[in-house]
Design a protein around this motif. Sequence first.
Motif, PDB file in Angstrom:
ATOM      1  N   VAL A   8      -1.804   3.616   6.372  1.00 18.44           N
ATOM      2  CA  VAL A   8      -2.821   4.203   5.513  1.00 18.44           C
ATOM      3  C   VAL A   8      -3.914   3.170   5.263  1.00 18.44           C
ATOM      4  O   VAL A   8      -3.659   2.104   4.708  1.00 18.44           O
ATOM      5  CB  VAL A   8      -2.228   4.677   4.165  1.00 18.44           C
ATOM      6  N   ASP A   9      -5.127   3.491   5.699  1.00 22.64           N
ATOM      7  CA  ASP A   9      -6.266   2.594   5.522  1.00 22.64           C
ATOM      8  C   ASP A   9      -7.532   3.428   5.644  1.00 22.64           C
ATOM      9  O   ASP A   9      -7.585   4.342   6.472  1.00 22.64           O
ATOM     10  CB  ASP A   9      -6.245   1.496   6.589  1.00 22.64           C
ATOM     11  N   ASP A  10      -8.549   3.112   4.842  1.00 16.85           N
ATOM     12  CA  ASP A  10      -9.794   3.866   4.939  1.00 16.85           C
ATOM     13  C   ASP A  10     -10.713   3.340   6.041  1.00 16.85           C
ATOM     14  O   ASP A  10     -11.732   3.945   6.337  1.00 16.85           O
ATOM     15  CB  ASP A  10     -10.530   3.909   3.599  1.00 16.85           C
ATOM     16  N   SER A  11     -10.337   2.233   6.684  1.00 16.47           N
ATOM     17  CA  SER A  11     -11.097   1.691   7.800  1.00 16.47           C
ATOM     18  C   SER A  11     -10.503   2.192   9.119  1.00 16.47           C
ATOM     19  O   SER A  11      -9.345   1.892   9.443  1.00 16.47           O
ATOM     20  CB  SER A  11     -11.057   0.157   7.772  1.00 16.47           C
ATOM     21  N   GLN A  12     -11.300   2.935   9.878  1.00 16.14           N
ATOM     22  CA  GLN A  12     -10.824   3.432  11.170  1.00 16.14           C
ATOM     23  C   GLN A  12     -10.490   2.280  12.117  1.00 16.14           C
ATOM     24  O   GLN A  12      -9.540   2.371  12.897  1.00 16.14           O
ATOM     25  CB  GLN A  12     -11.870   4.358  11.808  1.00 16.14           C
ATOM     26  N   ASP A  55      -3.143   0.026   2.713  1.00 11.64           N
ATOM     27  CA  ASP A  55      -4.255  -0.801   2.260  1.00 11.64           C
ATOM     28  C   ASP A  55      -4.307  -0.675   0.740  1.00 11.64           C
ATOM     29  O   ASP A  55      -3.827   0.315   0.168  1.00 11.64           O
ATOM     30  CB  ASP A  55      -5.562  -0.297   2.886  1.00 11.64           C
ATOM     31  N   TYR A  56      -4.857  -1.680   0.066  1.00 14.35           N
ATOM     32  CA  TYR A  56      -4.998  -1.589  -1.391  1.00 14.35           C
ATOM     33  C   TYR A  56      -6.221  -0.748  -1.768  1.00 14.35           C
ATOM     34  O   TYR A  56      -6.130   0.162  -2.573  1.00 14.35           O
ATOM     35  CB  TYR A  56      -5.112  -2.980  -2.028  1.00 14.35           C
ATOM     36  N   GLY A  63      -3.624   1.438  -3.140  1.00 10.39           N
ATOM     37  CA  GLY A  63      -2.368   1.299  -2.400  1.00 10.39           C
ATOM     38  C   GLY A  63      -1.143   1.108  -3.273  1.00 10.39           C
ATOM     39  O   GLY A  63      -0.064   1.602  -2.949  1.00 10.39           O
ATOM     40  N   LEU A  64      -1.280   0.401  -4.395  1.00 16.43           N
ATOM     41  CA  LEU A  64      -0.139   0.214  -5.292  1.00 16.43           C
ATOM     42  C   LEU A  64       0.228   1.518  -5.996  1.00 16.43           C
ATOM     43  O   LEU A  64       1.419   1.815  -6.179  1.00 16.43           O
ATOM     44  CB  LEU A  64      -0.425  -0.887  -6.315  1.00 16.43           C
ATOM     45  N   GLU A  65      -0.772   2.306  -6.360  1.00 14.63           N
ATOM     46  CA  GLU A  65      -0.491   3.616  -6.963  1.00 14.63           C
ATOM     47  C   GLU A  65       0.186   4.533  -5.954  1.00 14.63           C
ATOM     48  O   GLU A  65       1.138   5.250  -6.294  1.00 14.63           O
ATOM     49  CB  GLU A  65      -1.790   4.248  -7.473  1.00 14.63           C
ATOM     50  N   LEU A  66      -0.283   4.502  -4.712  1.00 16.01           N
ATOM     51  CA  LEU A  66       0.354   5.302  -3.662  1.00 16.01           C
ATOM     52  C   LEU A  66       1.780   4.826  -3.429  1.00 16.01           C
ATOM     53  O   LEU A  66       2.698   5.643  -3.269  1.00 16.01           O
ATOM     54  CB  LEU A  66      -0.461   5.231  -2.371  1.00 16.01           C
ATOM     55  N   ALA A  67       1.995   3.524  -3.434  1.00 19.85           N
ATOM     56  CA  ALA A  67       3.345   2.982  -3.235  1.00 19.85           C
ATOM     57  C   ALA A  67       4.299   3.471  -4.322  1.00 19.85           C
ATOM     58  O   ALA A  67       5.449   3.827  -4.034  1.00 19.85           O
ATOM     59  CB  ALA A  67       3.299   1.456  -3.218  1.00 19.85           C
ATOM     60  N   LYS A  68       3.847   3.522  -5.561  1.00 18.51           N
ATOM     61  CA  LYS A  68       4.694   4.024  -6.657  1.00 18.51           C
ATOM     62  C   LYS A  68       5.039   5.493  -6.435  1.00 18.51           C
ATOM     63  O   LYS A  68       6.169   5.918  -6.659  1.00 18.51           O
ATOM     64  CB  LYS A  68       4.015   3.817  -8.003  1.00 18.51           C
ATOM     65  N   TRP A  69       4.059   6.272  -5.985  1.00 19.87           N
ATOM     66  CA  TRP A  69       4.297   7.683  -5.702  1.00 19.87           C
ATOM     67  C   TRP A  69       5.339   7.824  -4.585  1.00 19.87           C
ATOM     68  O   TRP A  69       6.245   8.651  -4.668  1.00 19.87           O
ATOM     69  CB  TRP A  69       2.975   8.352  -5.316  1.00 19.87           C
ATOM     70  N   ILE A  70       5.204   6.991  -3.551  1.00 27.95           N
ATOM     71  CA  ILE A  70       6.168   7.019  -2.442  1.00 27.95           C
ATOM     72  C   ILE A  70       7.558   6.631  -2.936  1.00 27.95           C
ATOM     73  O   ILE A  70       8.549   7.278  -2.604  1.00 27.95           O
ATOM     74  CB  ILE A  70       5.718   6.081  -1.298  1.00 27.95           C
TER      75      ILE A  70
END
Length: 125
Positions: A8-12, A55-56, A63-70
């Motif tokens: 997961v990253d916003d940079s292609q 990515d953060y 990224g940390l919020e997404l990690a907690k959700w995961i």
Amino acid sequence: MPFKLLIVDDSQVCLMLTRGYVQSFRPDWSCSTAGSAEEAMTLIELQHFDAYSLDYNLPGRNGLELAKWIRNRDQQCFIGLLTSNIMNYVEDQAISDNINYYRKPAKPDVIRQFVSDIERHPLCT
């Protein structure tokens, strides 16, 4: 069943580099990509992944919020935060949350370490 990684990253560019390096080291792994936390969450709701590269700095949730959700969905998965954000609190929070921390740029040695850490993760063997 192949090992499944979500990047997961916003940079292609970073998505392509990370995926390319991972697949050069482990061509048998299935690598999916997402450009935002929301896109990642949609994919995660549709399928299971064994490990994540986050990515953060993402649009919406970081990224940390997404990690907690995961982690609320899967306590056993491997999560790595691959980021150019070098703020101490980000690294400290990642470590506190049991998330491996990797600094960009996504060069072969960084991705090789990421892959190696996944392979040594007790729940991924």
